[in-house]
Write a protein that holds these residues in place. Structure first.
Motif, mmCIF file in Angstrom:
data_model
loop_
_atom_site.group_PDB
_atom_site.id
_atom_site.type_symbol
_atom_site.label_atom_id
_atom_site.label_comp_id
_atom_site.label_asym_id
_atom_site.label_seq_id
_atom_site.Cartn_x
_atom_site.Cartn_y
_atom_site.Cartn_z
ATOM 1 N N PHE A 163 0.838 -1.189 0.000
ATOM 2 C CA PHE A 163 0.000 0.000 0.000
ATOM 3 C C PHE A 163 0.870 1.234 0.000
ATOM 4 C CE2 PHE A 163 0.719 1.123 4.391
ATOM 5 C CZ PHE A 163 0.997 -0.089 5.002
ATOM 6 N N HIS A 165 2.003 4.839 1.313
ATOM 7 C CA HIS A 165 1.967 5.603 2.550
ATOM 8 C C HIS A 165 1.423 6.996 2.270
ATOM 9 C CE1 HIS A 165 3.915 2.608 4.965
ATOM 10 N NE2 HIS A 165 4.750 2.395 3.962
ATOM 11 N N HIS A 168 3.783 10.290 4.795
ATOM 12 C CA HIS A 168 5.156 9.957 5.189
ATOM 13 C C HIS A 168 5.672 8.893 4.218
ATOM 14 C CE1 HIS A 168 4.688 5.861 6.948
ATOM 15 N NE2 HIS A 168 3.431 6.214 6.849
ATOM 16 N N HIS A 179 3.747 1.899 11.872
ATOM 17 C CA HIS A 179 3.648 0.543 11.329
ATOM 18 C C HIS A 179 4.355 -0.498 12.171
ATOM 19 C CE1 HIS A 179 1.693 2.280 7.925
ATOM 20 N NE2 HIS A 179 2.702 3.091 7.723
ATOM 21 N N HIS A 259 -3.945 4.423 11.587
ATOM 22 C CA HIS A 259 -3.439 5.101 10.395
ATOM 23 C C HIS A 259 -3.077 4.086 9.322
ATOM 24 C CE1 HIS A 259 -0.758 7.476 7.839
ATOM 25 N NE2 HIS A 259 -1.519 8.484 8.207
ATOM 26 N N GLU A 263 -4.426 3.790 5.381
ATOM 27 C CA GLU A 263 -3.577 3.729 4.180
ATOM 28 C C GLU A 263 -3.932 2.519 3.325
ATOM 29 O OE1 GLU A 263 0.564 5.899 5.569
ATOM 30 O OE2 GLU A 263 0.283 3.802 6.075
#
Ligand SMILES: [Zn+2]
Ligand SMILES: [Zn+2]
Length: 401
Positions: A163, A165, A168, A179, A259, A263
């Motif tokens: 995926f 980001h 960032h 992560h 988060h 994403e």
């Protein structure tokens, strides 16, 4: 008494699913698709337009759910967006309780949204023009501090999807936190993952059946036959207990969005759909908890008589709008969507004034504060204090007017 309590549990389970969860589910699926199409573009726009950041931030916060506001957190740490932008987004966001309000009381939803949006924008610009970021000496030390971290942590990657980001880059300091350090998406291959990412189909099927029942109920459709009524009750009960099961399988308790998940959602439409279903289960469970607490409370203060309990409760709440605002603003400080859903559910029960709901919506941040807490505790603290103070001011002004 045991029978009474069991009856209350089953009745609440049925009602929560067929009256609320099924409609929330449809709203979640629709907005999941909308966000999948648009969130990436909104984030690009906000990065380019420095001057309008608090305005766009408030708009991102306004989008139902937590996604928009969550995506802003790393942008702030990277200094791509201002502190005022985060404040605007968090004031505007209602987290997942927005779906609850939208489906059960659309007019209130629009009214509250207008309030939180305008107040979010104004507060955001005040924070930026007042240079709060400098004044409180915020967001200065992140990269210095985190550089010391062991970069080999990257090897312990739990990432399972390809995926992109957002806000960032792979392997940077923010990556390590979002992560690796904190909870992200469920690990592929675990039993929980199989239940949520394959079993969602079964839950979705129950949701669709529940939706048909919910719509029929809305139009006061009479099923007539006693046996059919029994089957319908059973479906509602299965729905709520299915929600609890799916939520627990996904290891979600107080919050549901991370988060990392946001994403992943923006990379895959299928993931977007699956997580809209899992989110439905989360909201359904918390609505059930809220209504159950309420009914139990009524049952016990009325000395096992629901009607008496209701009367006593109404008297209690009538004279306490000043406290209600205070409680709304304070509950809003708790990170995570779950407790917020309880507060909004109680509003829908008609026991809280709208001023308290507005104060609560301004103060609450949904799940969006969580990644920020992981990256920068001081900033998160200042932000949540700002949103709570704004909530109290607005709430009390509204009451006086
Ligand atoms: Zn990332
Ligand atoms: Zn997933």
């Amino acid at each position: 008494m045991f029978n009474d309590i069991l009856n209350i549990i089953l009745k609440v389970a049925e009602g929560a699913f067929t009256e609320i969860t099924v409609f929330v589910g449809i709203a979640l699926i629709l907005f999941g698709y909308f966000n999948f199409k648009n969130d990436g573009n909104f984030i690009k726009t906000i990065q380019k337009n420095k001057k309008f950041q608090p305005l766009i931030g408030a708009f991102l916060g306004l989008i139902p759910g937590c996604g928009g506001a969550i995506l802003i957190a790393p942008l702030y740490i990277k200094k791509t967006v201002t502190l005022g932008t985060v404040v605007a987004a968090l004031i505007a966001t209602m987290g997942d309780s927005s779906f609850l309000l939208m489906t059960k009381s659309p007019k209130t939803f629009i009214l509250v949204s207008i309030f939180t949006f305008i107040i979010g924008v104004v507060s955001g610009y005040i924070v930026d023009y007042g240079q709060f970021e400098k004044r409180f000496n915020l967001n200065n030390h992140f990269f210095n501090r985190k550089k010391k971290k062991n970069i080999f942590k990257n090897i312990l990657c739990r990432k399972q999807y390809n995926f992109e980001h957002i806000g960032h880059k792979k392997g940077d300091e923010i990556d390590l936190i979002l992560h690796h350090d904190i909870k992200g998406h469920q690990s592929v291959g675990t039993i929980g993952f199989k239940i949520t990412h394959k079993g969602y189909v079964i839950y979705f099927a129950i949701l669709i059946i529940g939706l048909m029942i919910g719509i029929a109920n809305l139009f006061n459709f009479d099923f007539g036959d006693k046996n059919i009524s029994k089957i319908i009750s059973t479906i509602g009960i299965i729905g709520t207990f299915g929600s609890i099961f799916l939520m627990l399988a996904g290891h979600k308790y107080f919050s549901e969005h991370t988060h990392e998940e946001e994403e992943i959602r923006l990379t895959s439409l299928k993931e977007t759909f699956i997580h809209s279903i899992i989110d439905t289960a989360f909201i359904g469970t918390w609505v059930f908890i809220a209504f159950l607490l309420y009914e139990m409370f009524i049952y016990f203060i009325g000395m096992t008589d629901l009607a008496t309990g209701n009367d006593i409760f109404m008297q209690l709440t009538e004279s306490s709008e000043y406290y209600a605002i205070m409680i709304g603003a304070l509950v809003g400080m708790i990170p995570g969507c779950g407790p917020q859903i309880i507060f909004v559910s109680l509003y829908l029960k008609g026991i809280l004034p709208i001023e308290a709901l507005i104060a609560h919506s301004i103060s609450q941040d949904g799940d969006a504060l969580l990644p920020l807490i992981a990256m920068d505790v001081k900033s998160s603290l200042v932000i949540t204090i700002i949103t709570t103070i704004v909530a109290l001011i607005v709430g009390y002004i509204l009451i006086i007017i």
